[in-house]
Write a protein that holds these residues in place. Structure first.
Motif, mmCIF file in Angstrom:
data_model
loop_
_atom_site.group_PDB
_atom_site.id
_atom_site.type_symbol
_atom_site.label_atom_id
_atom_site.label_comp_id
_atom_site.label_asym_id
_atom_site.label_seq_id
_atom_site.Cartn_x
_atom_site.Cartn_y
_atom_site.Cartn_z
ATOM 1 N N CYS A 1 55.249 21.423 -43.332
ATOM 2 C CA CYS A 1 53.878 21.390 -42.794
ATOM 3 C C CYS A 1 53.207 20.046 -43.072
ATOM 4 O O CYS A 1 52.520 19.499 -42.207
ATOM 5 C CB CYS A 1 53.044 22.520 -43.391
ATOM 6 S SG CYS A 1 53.484 24.126 -42.724
ATOM 7 N N ALA A 2 53.415 19.504 -44.254
ATOM 8 C CA ALA A 2 52.822 18.213 -44.608
ATOM 9 C C ALA A 2 53.392 17.102 -43.730
ATOM 10 O O ALA A 2 52.656 16.227 -43.258
ATOM 11 C CB ALA A 2 53.060 17.908 -46.083
ATOM 12 N N ALA A 3 54.677 17.133 -43.484
ATOM 13 C CA ALA A 3 55.312 16.109 -42.653
ATOM 14 C C ALA A 3 54.812 16.193 -41.208
ATOM 15 O O ALA A 3 54.491 15.168 -40.596
ATOM 16 C CB ALA A 3 56.829 16.263 -42.705
ATOM 17 N N LEU A 4 54.737 17.395 -40.681
ATOM 18 C CA LEU A 4 54.264 17.561 -39.308
ATOM 19 C C LEU A 4 52.797 17.161 -39.174
ATOM 20 O O LEU A 4 52.399 16.542 -38.181
ATOM 21 C CB LEU A 4 54.461 19.003 -38.848
ATOM 22 C CG LEU A 4 55.899 19.413 -38.564
ATOM 23 C CD1 LEU A 4 55.987 20.896 -38.236
ATOM 24 C CD2 LEU A 4 56.477 18.583 -37.435
ATOM 25 N N THR A 5 51.986 17.503 -40.161
ATOM 26 C CA THR A 5 50.569 17.156 -40.117
ATOM 27 C C THR A 5 50.372 15.653 -40.156
ATOM 28 O O THR A 5 49.551 15.106 -39.417
ATOM 29 C CB THR A 5 49.825 17.823 -41.292
ATOM 30 O OG1 THR A 5 50.022 19.230 -41.223
ATOM 31 C CG2 THR A 5 48.352 17.524 -41.244
ATOM 32 N N SER A 6 51.117 14.964 -41.012
ATOM 33 C CA SER A 6 50.971 13.512 -41.086
ATOM 34 C C SER A 6 51.430 12.843 -39.789
ATOM 35 O O SER A 6 50.797 11.904 -39.318
ATOM 36 C CB SER A 6 51.735 12.953 -42.281
ATOM 37 O OG SER A 6 53.123 13.133 -42.108
ATOM 38 N N ARG A 7 52.505 13.333 -39.195
ATOM 39 C CA ARG A 7 52.990 12.767 -37.927
ATOM 40 C C ARG A 7 51.983 13.016 -36.803
ATOM 41 O O ARG A 7 51.746 12.148 -35.978
ATOM 42 C CB ARG A 7 54.355 13.358 -37.551
ATOM 43 C CG ARG A 7 55.475 13.050 -38.511
ATOM 44 C CD ARG A 7 55.891 11.623 -38.448
ATOM 45 N NE ARG A 7 56.477 11.356 -37.144
ATOM 46 C CZ ARG A 7 56.785 10.164 -36.717
ATOM 47 N NH1 ARG A 7 56.587 9.124 -37.481
ATOM 48 N NH2 ARG A 7 57.286 9.983 -35.526
ATOM 49 N N LEU A 8 51.404 14.203 -36.790
ATOM 50 C CA LEU A 8 50.438 14.540 -35.756
ATOM 51 C C LEU A 8 49.177 13.687 -35.888
ATOM 52 O O LEU A 8 48.635 13.212 -34.889
ATOM 53 C CB LEU A 8 50.066 16.026 -35.816
ATOM 54 C CG LEU A 8 49.086 16.507 -34.765
ATOM 55 C CD1 LEU A 8 49.659 16.319 -33.369
ATOM 56 C CD2 LEU A 8 48.707 17.952 -35.000
ATOM 57 N N SER A 9 48.728 13.464 -37.111
ATOM 58 C CA SER A 9 47.526 12.655 -37.301
ATOM 59 C C SER A 9 47.759 11.203 -36.881
ATOM 60 O O SER A 9 46.881 10.572 -36.292
ATOM 61 C CB SER A 9 47.034 12.730 -38.744
ATOM 62 O OG SER A 9 47.965 12.164 -39.622
ATOM 63 N N VAL A 10 48.947 10.658 -37.146
ATOM 64 C CA VAL A 10 49.273 9.296 -36.715
ATOM 65 C C VAL A 10 49.334 9.232 -35.188
ATOM 66 O O VAL A 10 48.789 8.311 -34.568
ATOM 67 C CB VAL A 10 50.612 8.828 -37.337
ATOM 68 C CG1 VAL A 10 51.104 7.550 -36.685
ATOM 69 C CG2 VAL A 10 50.452 8.641 -38.830
ATOM 70 N N PHE A 11 49.956 10.229 -34.572
ATOM 71 C CA PHE A 11 50.037 10.287 -33.112
ATOM 72 C C PHE A 11 48.644 10.365 -32.497
ATOM 73 O O PHE A 11 48.330 9.654 -31.537
ATOM 74 C CB PHE A 11 50.870 11.500 -32.688
ATOM 75 C CG PHE A 11 50.853 11.769 -31.216
ATOM 76 C CD1 PHE A 11 51.553 10.952 -30.343
ATOM 77 C CD2 PHE A 11 50.135 12.833 -30.700
ATOM 78 C CE1 PHE A 11 51.545 11.195 -28.985
ATOM 79 C CE2 PHE A 11 50.119 13.078 -29.340
ATOM 80 C CZ PHE A 11 50.827 12.270 -28.485
ATOM 81 N N LEU A 12 47.794 11.209 -33.044
ATOM 82 C CA LEU A 12 46.438 11.366 -32.525
ATOM 83 C C LEU A 12 45.624 10.091 -32.710
ATOM 84 O O LEU A 12 44.894 9.673 -31.809
ATOM 85 C CB LEU A 12 45.757 12.555 -33.209
ATOM 86 C CG LEU A 12 44.442 13.015 -32.627
ATOM 87 C CD1 LEU A 12 44.613 13.407 -31.169
ATOM 88 C CD2 LEU A 12 43.892 14.175 -33.416
ATOM 89 N N GLU A 13 45.763 9.447 -33.867
ATOM 90 C CA GLU A 13 45.039 8.202 -34.120
ATOM 91 C C GLU A 13 45.441 7.120 -33.124
ATOM 92 O O GLU A 13 44.586 6.442 -32.550
ATOM 93 C CB GLU A 13 45.291 7.733 -35.547
ATOM 94 C CG GLU A 13 44.596 6.437 -35.885
ATOM 95 C CD GLU A 13 44.967 5.912 -37.266
ATOM 96 O OE1 GLU A 13 44.642 4.746 -37.540
ATOM 97 O OE2 GLU A 13 45.583 6.650 -38.051
ATOM 98 N N ARG A 14 46.722 6.968 -32.901
ATOM 99 C CA ARG A 14 47.194 5.957 -31.945
ATOM 100 C C ARG A 14 46.743 6.280 -30.519
ATOM 101 O O ARG A 14 46.410 5.388 -29.747
ATOM 102 C CB ARG A 14 48.712 5.847 -32.001
ATOM 103 C CG ARG A 14 49.206 5.174 -33.241
ATOM 104 C CD ARG A 14 50.701 5.043 -33.242
ATOM 105 N NE ARG A 14 51.146 4.456 -34.497
ATOM 106 C CZ ARG A 14 52.372 4.544 -34.947
ATOM 107 N NH1 ARG A 14 53.287 5.189 -34.243
ATOM 108 N NH2 ARG A 14 52.705 3.996 -36.084
#
Length: 146
Positions: free
Chosen positions: A9-22
């Motif tokens: 969950c932590a890995a997916l959340t961090s990837r999603l936040s980076v994707f959303l930020e970009r």
């Protein structure tokens, strides 16, 4: 098993936040304009209330309503950004921002007209624009006395 779930969950959340930020960086200027127009609508709403004698100024209600609108509009734009990235539909996020800006623009004009005793008939405005005819006289009319 529980630790694996937490790590996943932590890995997916961090990837999603980076994707959303970009993804949001691409439309950051549009977001700034959108939030500026929303704040302009808030200010014209305050102006309308101050100009009219039959309304009471309630800053907390205006701010609460504006914050609610901002949250809904931002969610709408984020959803448009995600759909744009996933489906390769170009300019969808910008169109979502323009829809919000257009709606708030109509609200700003309506607030300014109401401050001076006039009412904007949005339905008549849309009919007039859809006909591509000359502007009819029924779009802006004097408010009825209450």
């Amino acid at each position: 098993m529980n630790n694996l779930y937490v790590c996943l969950c932590a890995a997916l959340t961090s990837r999603l936040s980076v994707f959303l930020e970009r993804s949001l960086q691409d439309i950051s200027a549009w977001l700034l304009v959108m939030f500026s127009v929303i704040l302009a609508d808030l200010m014209t709403g305050f102006y309308k209330v101050l100009k009219r004698d039959d309304m009471k100024l309630r800053v907390s209600k205006g701010l609460r309503d504006t914050m609610g609108k901002m949250a809904v509009y931002f969610s709408f734009v984020v959803a448009a950004v995600l759909v744009e990235k996933v489906s390769d539909i170009e300019e969808l996020a910008k169109m979502a921002c323009l829809c919000v800006i257009g709606g708030e623009g109509v609200s700003i004009v309506s607030n300014l007209l109401k401050a001076h005793g006039y009412e904007l008939d949005v339905k008549e405005l849309i009919k007039s624009l859809a006909r591509k005819a000359k502007v009819s006289e029924g779009i802006i009319k004097k408010e009825e006395e209450k």
